[in-house]
Design a protein around this motif. Sequence first.
Motif, PDB file in Angstrom:
ATOM      1  N   PRO A 284       0.914  -1.402   0.007  1.00 39.58           N
ATOM      2  CA  PRO A 284       0.046  -0.136  -0.057  1.00 39.58           C
ATOM      3  C   PRO A 284       0.683   1.197  -0.072  1.00 39.58           C
ATOM      4  O   PRO A 284       0.533   2.309  -0.566  1.00 39.58           O
ATOM      5  CB  PRO A 284      -0.710   0.143   1.257  1.00 39.58           C
ATOM      6  N   MET A 285       2.007   1.143   0.593  1.00 40.73           N
ATOM      7  CA  MET A 285       2.817   2.714   0.831  1.00 40.73           C
ATOM      8  C   MET A 285       3.476   2.857  -0.483  1.00 40.73           C
ATOM      9  O   MET A 285       3.791   3.955  -0.851  1.00 40.73           O
ATOM     10  CB  MET A 285       3.863   2.260   1.976  1.00 40.73           C
ATOM     11  N   THR A 286       3.682   1.944  -1.304  1.00 43.98           N
ATOM     12  CA  THR A 286       4.316   2.051  -2.616  1.00 43.98           C
ATOM     13  C   THR A 286       3.539   3.098  -3.432  1.00 43.98           C
ATOM     14  O   THR A 286       3.917   3.866  -4.068  1.00 43.98           O
ATOM     15  CB  THR A 286       4.715   0.637  -3.254  1.00 43.98           C
ATOM     16  N   VAL A 287       2.226   2.689  -3.452  1.00 43.61           N
ATOM     17  CA  VAL A 287       1.222   3.400  -4.173  1.00 43.61           C
ATOM     18  C   VAL A 287       1.287   4.949  -3.471  1.00 43.61           C
ATOM     19  O   VAL A 287       1.118   5.739  -4.122  1.00 43.61           O
ATOM     20  CB  VAL A 287      -0.029   2.847  -4.443  1.00 43.61           C
ATOM     21  N   PHE A 317      12.128   5.871   2.106  1.00 43.96           N
ATOM     22  CA  PHE A 317      12.933   5.375   1.040  1.00 43.96           C
ATOM     23  C   PHE A 317      12.442   5.653  -0.454  1.00 43.96           C
ATOM     24  O   PHE A 317      13.321   6.145  -1.447  1.00 43.96           O
ATOM     25  CB  PHE A 317      13.198   3.803   1.149  1.00 43.96           C
ATOM     26  N   LEU A 318      11.352   5.550  -0.817  1.00 45.46           N
ATOM     27  CA  LEU A 318      10.607   5.704  -1.854  1.00 45.46           C
ATOM     28  C   LEU A 318      10.561   7.163  -2.359  1.00 45.46           C
ATOM     29  O   LEU A 318      10.940   7.750  -3.579  1.00 45.46           O
ATOM     30  CB  LEU A 318       9.315   5.197  -2.094  1.00 45.46           C
ATOM     31  N   VAL A 319      10.332   8.181  -1.299  1.00 47.19           N
ATOM     32  CA  VAL A 319      10.437   9.457  -1.800  1.00 47.19           C
ATOM     33  C   VAL A 319      11.883  10.031  -1.822  1.00 47.19           C
ATOM     34  O   VAL A 319      12.104  10.893  -2.862  1.00 47.19           O
ATOM     35  CB  VAL A 319       9.676  10.289  -0.430  1.00 47.19           C
ATOM     36  N   GLU A 356      10.254  -2.734  -4.455  1.00 45.42           N
ATOM     37  CA  GLU A 356       8.971  -1.832  -4.113  1.00 45.42           C
ATOM     38  C   GLU A 356       9.261  -0.569  -5.012  1.00 45.42           C
ATOM     39  O   GLU A 356       8.464  -0.144  -5.686  1.00 45.42           O
ATOM     40  CB  GLU A 356       8.673  -1.555  -2.866  1.00 45.42           C
ATOM     41  N   LEU A 357      10.491  -0.089  -5.146  1.00 44.73           N
ATOM     42  CA  LEU A 357      11.185   0.799  -5.918  1.00 44.73           C
ATOM     43  C   LEU A 357      10.887   0.585  -7.433  1.00 44.73           C
ATOM     44  O   LEU A 357      10.456   1.590  -8.142  1.00 44.73           O
ATOM     45  CB  LEU A 357      12.564   1.390  -5.405  1.00 44.73           C
ATOM     46  N   LEU A 358      11.324  -0.544  -7.692  1.00 44.41           N
ATOM     47  CA  LEU A 358      11.144  -1.153  -9.033  1.00 44.41           C
ATOM     48  C   LEU A 358       9.920  -1.266  -9.560  1.00 44.41           C
ATOM     49  O   LEU A 358       9.522  -0.831 -10.633  1.00 44.41           O
ATOM     50  CB  LEU A 358      11.954  -2.265  -9.378  1.00 44.41           C
ATOM     51  N   LYS A 359       8.958  -1.686  -8.563  1.00 41.56           N
ATOM     52  CA  LYS A 359       7.581  -1.729  -9.005  1.00 41.56           C
ATOM     53  C   LYS A 359       6.962  -0.195  -9.193  1.00 41.56           C
ATOM     54  O   LYS A 359       6.358   0.200 -10.263  1.00 41.56           O
ATOM     55  CB  LYS A 359       6.636  -2.244  -7.805  1.00 41.56           C
ATOM     56  N   TYR A 360       7.663   0.665  -8.389  1.00 40.60           N
ATOM     57  CA  TYR A 360       7.122   2.069  -8.452  1.00 40.60           C
ATOM     58  C   TYR A 360       7.589   2.827  -9.796  1.00 40.60           C
ATOM     59  O   TYR A 360       6.889   3.536 -10.531  1.00 40.60           O
ATOM     60  CB  TYR A 360       7.678   2.893  -7.187  1.00 40.60           C
ATOM     61  N   GLN A 361       8.511   2.583 -10.243  1.00 34.89           N
ATOM     62  CA  GLN A 361       9.254   2.907 -11.560  1.00 34.89           C
ATOM     63  C   GLN A 361       8.797   2.038 -12.718  1.00 34.89           C
ATOM     64  O   GLN A 361       8.957   2.626 -13.787  1.00 34.89           O
ATOM     65  CB  GLN A 361      10.628   2.811 -11.277  1.00 34.89           C
ATOM     66  N   GLY A 362       8.142   0.874 -12.486  1.00 28.61           N
ATOM     67  CA  GLY A 362       7.579   0.326 -13.665  1.00 28.61           C
ATOM     68  C   GLY A 362       8.781  -0.599 -14.262  1.00 28.61           C
ATOM     69  O   GLY A 362       8.575  -0.830 -15.635  1.00 28.61           O
TER      70      GLY A 362
END
Length: 425
Positions: A284-287, A317-319, A356-362
């Motif tokens: 959830p936090m990734t989205v 981390f993602l931000v 999760e970062l790679l999911k975020y980036q597609g």
Amino acid sequence: MWSRLVRPAVIGTSVWRSLFTMQLKTNEFQSLFTDGLNGLSEVFEKHQHELRIAGGAVRDLLCGKRPEDVDFATTATPEDMKRMFQAAGIRMINNKGEKHGTITARLHNENFEVTTLRVDVQTDGRHAEVEFTTDWQKDAERRDLTINSMFLGLDGTLYDYFKGYEDLQNHKVRFVGSAEQRIQEDYLRILRYFRFYGRVALKPDEHEPETLAAIRENGRGLAAISGERIWVELKKMVCGNHAAHLLELIYDLDLAQYIGLPPGGDVDQMKRVWQNARAHAPKPMTVLAALFHSPEDVEKMDLRLKVSREEKTLALFLVRHRRGLCRSRNEPDSIKPFTDFIIDSREPDSQSKVCELLKYQGEEKLLSEVQRWSVPRFPVSGHDLRKLGVTSGKEIGATLQTLRDIWKKSRYQMDKDELLSHVKP
């Protein structure tokens, strides 16, 4: 499998028009009848109290799913249940819910939560004062959504007072009776509506206009709901269908400010991230991280929602890295920057964060590679260096770091002997 009967049940000024019943005899329903449930049923039958399956478990069974949790409702009061269970030698546990009408019985190593039928006497938007009743319709009337207001007898008879079965068949999510009244009884029902919309609705934008109007008018009530309760619902919503649409709707209805999401959140970015990640089961936090403009937004969200440490550190981390960890121009498809980060961080969840970062980036190809990659173990220890005569703690630390750098340049291929050959006695 099914038989149907519609019985008129207009009572006083109640909001229902008819009681719909039918018979359910599916494998999923029959599989619930363990020794524990059979024993529980016998106790209630002996004392002539009705016992039915309630709420979400009924919805799941009607959808052909075996529910993970099954709640029961009964005409017996908590005192009745305690007397019945004590007489039958049945152990009762976790009776903190007794003041709300819930008794938990343990039979054949299974726990069964049974709640007395209730009506709300007074509500404040967060909690309700209740009194017990034997009227099944009244109990159904106090529930939030039509699809959650049905009961199922242990003989397979469905009892549906508000067209919940019809709504389920038509993939509709509606409040029981007045949406405004249901929301004002507990403002968290706004987020529950969104969560179940994601589970039931086929299309992202088929809400009833009056429902959205009631949500907009009462959204400020979410400010009084605890962050922990909001986060439970928000997480489930983001993991469901139509998550991007529902998060955008939260902003359109001016709800974000009450539930810890940043004002002016980057909705367009969130929609792109959702599209990138949805096929890969993002956390959830990734989205949600796509909505945040800065680490300060994450801190404010945490103050409101009281998320876990793991969830907060993932958001930070993602931000911080969504535009970082760049790949080399010479090796655009290399996973090296990501594996180097995982090794250097030495944190147990660093590989999960990178995924999760790679999911975020597609980055589907790189995601697959990192998921398959096994984190290698650095083969040299301080004990190995002491054997070579390196005794100073400071020198051991510096030497280990040098050897780590050499190991990294070798793509983690060098073994202990090769690395120790670089140590000067």
